[in-house]
Write an enzyme that holds these catalytic residues in place. Structure first.
Site, PDB file in Angstrom:
ATOM      1  N   SER A  13     -18.412 -33.675  49.088  1.00  0.00           N
ATOM      2  CA  SER A  13     -17.691 -32.881  48.079  1.00  0.00           C
ATOM      3  C   SER A  13     -16.679 -31.880  48.625  1.00  0.00           C
ATOM      4  O   SER A  13     -15.912 -31.314  47.855  1.00  0.00           O
ATOM      5  CB  SER A  13     -18.680 -32.146  47.180  1.00  0.00           C
ATOM      6  OG  SER A  13     -19.235 -33.068  46.284  1.00  0.00           O
ATOM      7  N   SER A  25     -17.213 -33.232  44.418  1.00  0.00           N
ATOM      8  CA  SER A  25     -17.304 -32.371  43.250  1.00  0.00           C
ATOM      9  C   SER A  25     -16.396 -31.151  43.320  1.00  0.00           C
ATOM     10  O   SER A  25     -16.127 -30.523  42.310  1.00  0.00           O
ATOM     11  CB  SER A  25     -18.747 -31.921  43.071  1.00  0.00           C
ATOM     12  OG  SER A  25     -19.158 -31.146  44.199  1.00  0.00           O
ATOM     13  N   LYS A  82     -15.602 -22.111  44.686  1.00  0.00           N
ATOM     14  CA  LYS A  82     -16.251 -23.112  43.826  1.00  0.00           C
ATOM     15  C   LYS A  82     -17.322 -22.434  42.976  1.00  0.00           C
ATOM     16  O   LYS A  82     -18.037 -21.548  43.461  1.00  0.00           O
ATOM     17  CB  LYS A  82     -16.866 -24.183  44.737  1.00  0.00           C
ATOM     18  CG  LYS A  82     -17.420 -25.407  44.041  1.00  0.00           C
ATOM     19  CD  LYS A  82     -17.968 -26.403  45.082  1.00  0.00           C
ATOM     20  CE  LYS A  82     -18.506 -27.677  44.447  1.00  0.00           C
ATOM     21  NZ  LYS A  82     -19.071 -28.608  45.447  1.00  0.00           N
TER      22      LYS A  82
HETATM   23  N1  GLN Z   1     -19.912 -37.397  45.293  1.00  0.00           N
HETATM   24  C1  GLN Z   1     -21.222 -37.261  45.852  1.00  0.00           C
HETATM   25  C2  GLN Z   1     -22.247 -37.242  44.759  1.00  0.00           C
HETATM   26  O1  GLN Z   1     -21.893 -37.407  43.654  1.00  0.00           O
HETATM   27  C3  GLN Z   1     -21.294 -36.035  46.691  1.00  0.00           C
HETATM   28  C4  GLN Z   1     -21.525 -34.793  45.932  1.00  0.00           C
HETATM   29  C5  GLN Z   1     -21.500 -33.567  46.770  1.00  0.00           C
HETATM   30  O2  GLN Z   1     -21.200 -33.593  47.960  1.00  0.00           O
HETATM   31  N2  GLN Z   1     -21.858 -32.451  46.150  1.00  0.00           N
HETATM   32  O3  GLN Z   1     -23.400 -37.070  44.994  1.00  0.00           O
END
Ligand code: GLN
Length: 509
Positions: free
Chosen positions: A180, A156, A81
């Site tokens: 994420s 994400s 990532k």
């Molecule tokens: N989807 C969640 C957010 O938008 C989690 C993001 C993440 O785990 N980086 O905050």
């Protein structure tokens, strides 16, 4: 030959490289070729440098030729990532504000990958600064879900999950602040693990919300993910929140998959209204399969989980607002309006205005508000109290059961564009995953079949007490074995025969 490499497990590839049946260069070349063939459609990667990657593979082959023992994943390629600092290699975090930035050092987990002989294939797409659940918030490109390109691959870390599902990589790295790793794994039928907070080093990981962020392993099988877990986890003096304790025996647990006598608690609050029928169906079937494997299933109530999403959207943006203050137009990447006339403040304002996307700005504004004097107690302070109550729910539950379970997400992959204009609908994708980040315990998503209504993957979430990450793998391995037996073929076969398999079959075309 090349198809056989692409669909092999990482464990198998590592074993064949160690036995001298394959070289890392051969394996790495197969995946680089696959990226070239399919990534124009999938858009999982932001940065691939074939020469850089092949040089790593050559170096590993040379180390292995001298008889060096690098461990079970030596020579196996991995997708990373774009939130992890890679020395001298672009790291954008999905943001325009970091365009062109070359980190001066490697994140600790990247160093660990290199020491274990893994080969980095490239940097994968993500929501800007890891904020989102669909990878549509990337400033660069929109990643497709290989199961259906018009669907989101989760976020994400959608790039890492899509790379696994399109056979562009056998392993991947993610980070999980609110889901994420687990939500992208759920919607792409891969395995994603958020280790115990402090189990993996955050050193060199671009910070989103430091008290919640946790890097973790992603793979296509439970054992592959455990092998990667063992490589990247463990104490790091460079991260003050890193736990100085041995890594739980995750590989042993993944190999055993013994759940006889294990007490599994189904969280009452994570199910029912708002959950897709196919998600509920596959979740209940998975429970039955685990019961048949000898586990004991009970219902457990965690009453404060219902407030987790609300509290998360105060604590997370508060930390975001202070962490992202470092992008001040002076130290990293983009600088706008530096004409010798504009003031420093003006350059900062113009750069942040141009460099950050809407979702990032929304969260900086919410967080700054929640922390401002006069509102601090009402918002941030209350949210911290809720966080404590959630941790207590977990503590009470783990007195009765060994692990807690729920669906990983309320629905399967939604359509691209469907939730972009409705932030609250987007946020709800993380309803089930957020409690574990709030409490810091270990949590994972395992594939548990396809929803009958849309043929899309469903994820089964397992939550374990802090430092009991091995229990996740025990349950995951039992589930994998039971479902494979019930289906009469492995999950990898299912993936290869699915629409995602089209990406495998292009090799033969
Ligand atoms: N989807 C969640 C957010 O938008 C989690 C993001 C993440 O785990 N980086 O905050």
């Amino acid at each position: 030959m090349s198809t056989a490499i692409l669909r092999a497990t990482a464990a198998d590839l590592g074993a064949r490289i160690a036995a001298g049946e394959l070289t890392s260069v051969e394996v790495t070349t197969a995946f680089l070729d696959q990226i070239e063939r399919v990534d124009g459609e999938v858009n999982a990667f932001l940065h691939v440098d074939r020469a850089w990657t092949l040089a790593q593979a050559e170096a590993v082959d040379a180390r292995l030729a001298t008889g060096e023992n690098l461990g079970p994943l030596a020579g196996v390629p991995i997708a990373v990532k774009d939130i992890f600092c890679t020395q001298g290699v672009p790291t954008t975090c999905g943001s325009k504000i970091l365009e062109g930035w070359l980190p001066p050092y490697d994140a600790t987990v990247i160093t660990r990958l290199r020491e274990a002989g893994l080969v980095i294939l490239g940097k994968t797409n993500m929501d800007e600064f890891a904020m989102g659940s669909s990878t549509e918030n990337s400033a660069y490109k929109i990643t497709g879900n290989p199961w259906a390109l018009d669907r989101i691959p989760g976020g994400s870390g959608g790039g890492s999950a899509a790379a696994l599902a399109s056979f562009e990589a056998p392993l991947a790295l993610g980070t999980d602040t609110g889901g994420s790793i687990r939500q992208p794994a759920a919607v792409t039928a891969s395995v994603g693990v958020k280790p115990t907070y402090g189990g993996t080093s955050r050193y060199g990981v671009v910070a989103m919300a430091s008290s919640l962020d946790q890097p973790g392993p992603c793979g296509r099988t439970v054992l592959d993910t455990a092998l990667l877990h063992e490589v990247i986890c463990g104490h790091d003096p460079m991260d003050s929140t890193s736990i100085d304790a041995p890594v739980p025996p995750v590989v042993e647990a993944a190999r055993s998959g013994d759940v006889r006598g294990l007490r599994i608690g189904v969280v009452t609050e994570l199910g029912g209204e708002g959950y897709a029928p196919g998600v509920e169906l596959r979740f209940r079937e998975a429970l039955a399969a685990l019961e048949a494997e000898g586990a004991e299933i009970v219902e457990v109530s965690c009453p404060h989980f219902s407030y987790a999403l609300g509290a998360y959207y105060l604590i997370m943006p508060s930390e975001v607002s202070s962490n992202l203050a470092r992008f001040d137009a002076m130290r990293y990447g983009l600088r706008v309006g530096d004409d010798g006339v504009n003031s420093v403040e003006e350059v900062m304002r113009l750069t942040r205005g141009a460099g950050f996307g809407d979702e990032v700005k929304r969260r900086i504004i919410i967080g700054t508000y929640a922390l401002s004097s006069g509102y601090y107690d009402a918002y941030y302070g209350s949210a911290q109290k809720v966080r404590t109550l959630i941790a207590r729910d977990f503590d009470a539950a783990f007195e009765q059961v060994d692990v807690l379970v729920s669906p990983s997400t309320p629905t399967t992959a939604f359509k691209r564009g469907e939730r972009t204009s409705d932030p609250l609908a987007m946020y709800k994708a993380d309803l089930c995953t957020i409690p574990s980040n709030m409490a810091g315990n270990a949590s994972a998503s395992f594939p548990c079949g396809l929803a009958p209504e849309d043929g899309l993957p469903v994820g089964f979430q397992v939550m374990a007490p802090p430092l009991a990450d091995d229990r996740l793998y025990r349950v995951g391995a039992a589930l994998e074995r039971a479902l494979d037996t019930a289906r009469g073929h492995t999950l990898l076969d299912e993936l290869a025969e699915s629409p995602a398999g089209a990406y495998l079959n292009v090799v033969e075309a």
